[in-house]
Motif scaffolding. Structure first.
Motif, PDB file in Angstrom:
ATOM      1  N   HIS A   3      -8.222   2.286  -1.393  1.00 45.95           N
ATOM      2  CA  HIS A   3      -8.575   1.383  -0.250  1.00 45.95           C
ATOM      3  C   HIS A   3      -9.392   2.019   0.621  1.00 45.95           C
ATOM      4  O   HIS A   3     -10.119   1.670   1.158  1.00 45.95           O
TER       5      HIS A   3
ATOM      6  N   GLU B 167      -2.150   6.973 -11.020  1.00 44.20           N
ATOM      7  CA  GLU B 167      -1.145   6.179 -11.754  1.00 44.20           C
ATOM      8  C   GLU B 167      -0.063   5.858 -10.992  1.00 44.20           C
ATOM      9  O   GLU B 167       0.544   6.987 -10.531  1.00 44.20           O
TER      10      GLU B 167
ATOM     11  N   LYS C  46      -2.333   1.165 -12.068  1.00 43.72           N
ATOM     12  CA  LYS C  46      -3.161   2.144 -11.222  1.00 43.72           C
ATOM     13  C   LYS C  46      -3.195   1.856  -9.598  1.00 43.72           C
ATOM     14  O   LYS C  46      -2.947   0.664  -9.424  1.00 43.72           O
TER      15      LYS C  46
ATOM     16  N   ASP D 151       0.732  -3.091  -6.802  1.00 36.67           N
ATOM     17  CA  ASP D 151       0.944  -4.368  -7.208  1.00 36.67           C
ATOM     18  C   ASP D 151       1.836  -4.849  -6.119  1.00 36.67           C
ATOM     19  O   ASP D 151       3.016  -4.317  -5.691  1.00 36.67           O
TER      20      ASP D 151
ATOM     21  N   ASP E 247      -8.153   8.623  -8.752  1.00 40.94           N
ATOM     22  CA  ASP E 247      -7.471   8.010  -9.948  1.00 40.94           C
ATOM     23  C   ASP E 247      -6.026   8.350  -9.850  1.00 40.94           C
ATOM     24  O   ASP E 247      -5.677   9.449 -10.264  1.00 40.94           O
TER      25      ASP E 247
ATOM     26  N   THR F 119       0.853  -1.150   0.102  1.00 33.82           N
ATOM     27  CA  THR F 119      -0.157  -0.034  -0.044  1.00 33.82           C
ATOM     28  C   THR F 119       1.016   1.257  -0.107  1.00 33.82           C
ATOM     29  O   THR F 119       2.061   1.162   0.383  1.00 33.82           O
TER      30      THR F 119
ATOM     31  N   TYR G 113      -3.781   3.568  -0.758  1.00 40.83           N
ATOM     32  CA  TYR G 113      -4.157   2.843  -2.135  1.00 40.83           C
ATOM     33  C   TYR G 113      -3.479   1.553  -2.028  1.00 40.83           C
ATOM     34  O   TYR G 113      -2.042   1.502  -1.579  1.00 40.83           O
ATOM     35  N   GLU G 114      -3.893   0.628  -2.726  1.00 43.98           N
ATOM     36  CA  GLU G 114      -3.227  -0.621  -2.931  1.00 43.98           C
ATOM     37  C   GLU G 114      -2.474  -0.668  -4.266  1.00 43.98           C
ATOM     38  O   GLU G 114      -3.031  -0.004  -5.363  1.00 43.98           O
TER      39      GLU G 114
ATOM     40  N   ILE H 289      -5.105   1.214  -6.628  1.00 40.94           N
ATOM     41  CA  ILE H 289      -6.540   0.912  -6.459  1.00 40.94           C
ATOM     42  C   ILE H 289      -6.894   1.517  -4.879  1.00 40.94           C
ATOM     43  O   ILE H 289      -6.250   1.363  -3.800  1.00 40.94           O
TER      44      ILE H 289
END
Length: 167
Positions: free
Chosen positions: A112, A98, A108, A77, A96, A66, A74-75, A110
């Motif tokens: 959380h 990047e 992106k 990869d 949103d 995160t 945000y999460e 994601i």
């Protein structure tokens, strides 16, 4: 003395050099330069304009994959755990994001937990109140004065130092 020489060289460049046909190119330099300017000038694409106004911040990805940005989580990869990444975003839309690593887009982020939807320093533009009319068109007055001053041209010989030639 060097500044004086450079100042006096300008009229020669404008009146002689730029207008004389060059032996290698077969064109006057001013015509060659003007001919190299694309017409019409290319306009940036919508994507290029959007990219130019995006903001970015560097964050380190946690062990749980995160990143946080202004109170939001945000999460990303899981393969990026422990890496420094660049978060690229529109300051008015923190939902949103990047993710870029080593300058390349890797996906992106994601959302959380999103508590703030806009960057705290992003202030929406509010139109200013129009100034009351004075009846004077200031830009026209300036334009007329500029036209009158430039119509006279420059008398380069009057700029010469009279004491140069006298001993």
């Amino acid at each position: 003395m060097k500044q004086r020489v450079d100042f006096l060289r300008l009229p020669w460049v404008e009146t002689v050099y730029h207008r004389t046909v060059h032996s290698e190119t077969g064109q006057p330099p001013i015509e060659r330069w003007l001919g190299s300017i694309p017409k019409p000038l290319p306009l940036p694409s919508t994507a290029d304009l959007r990219e130019a106004f995006l903001w970015s911040q560097i964050r380190t990805v946690t062990k749980t994959a995160t990143v946080s940005l202004h109170g939001n989580t945000y999460e990303v990869d899981p393969m990026m755990a422990g890496m420094k990444v660049e978060l690229v975003f529109d300051p008015f839309d923190l939902a949103d994001i990047e993710v870029r690593a080593a300058g390349k887009a890797v996906g992106k982020a994601i959302p959380h937990h999103v508590g703030r939807h806009a960057h705290p320093k992003a202030k929406p533009e509010t139109p200013a109140e129009p100034a009351p009319s004075t009846g004077i068109n200031y830009l026209k007055v300036l334009g007329d004065e500029h036209t009158a001053n430039t119509a006279k041209g420059i008398n380069y010989s009057s700029l010469m130092d009279d004491s140069r030639g006298q001993k």
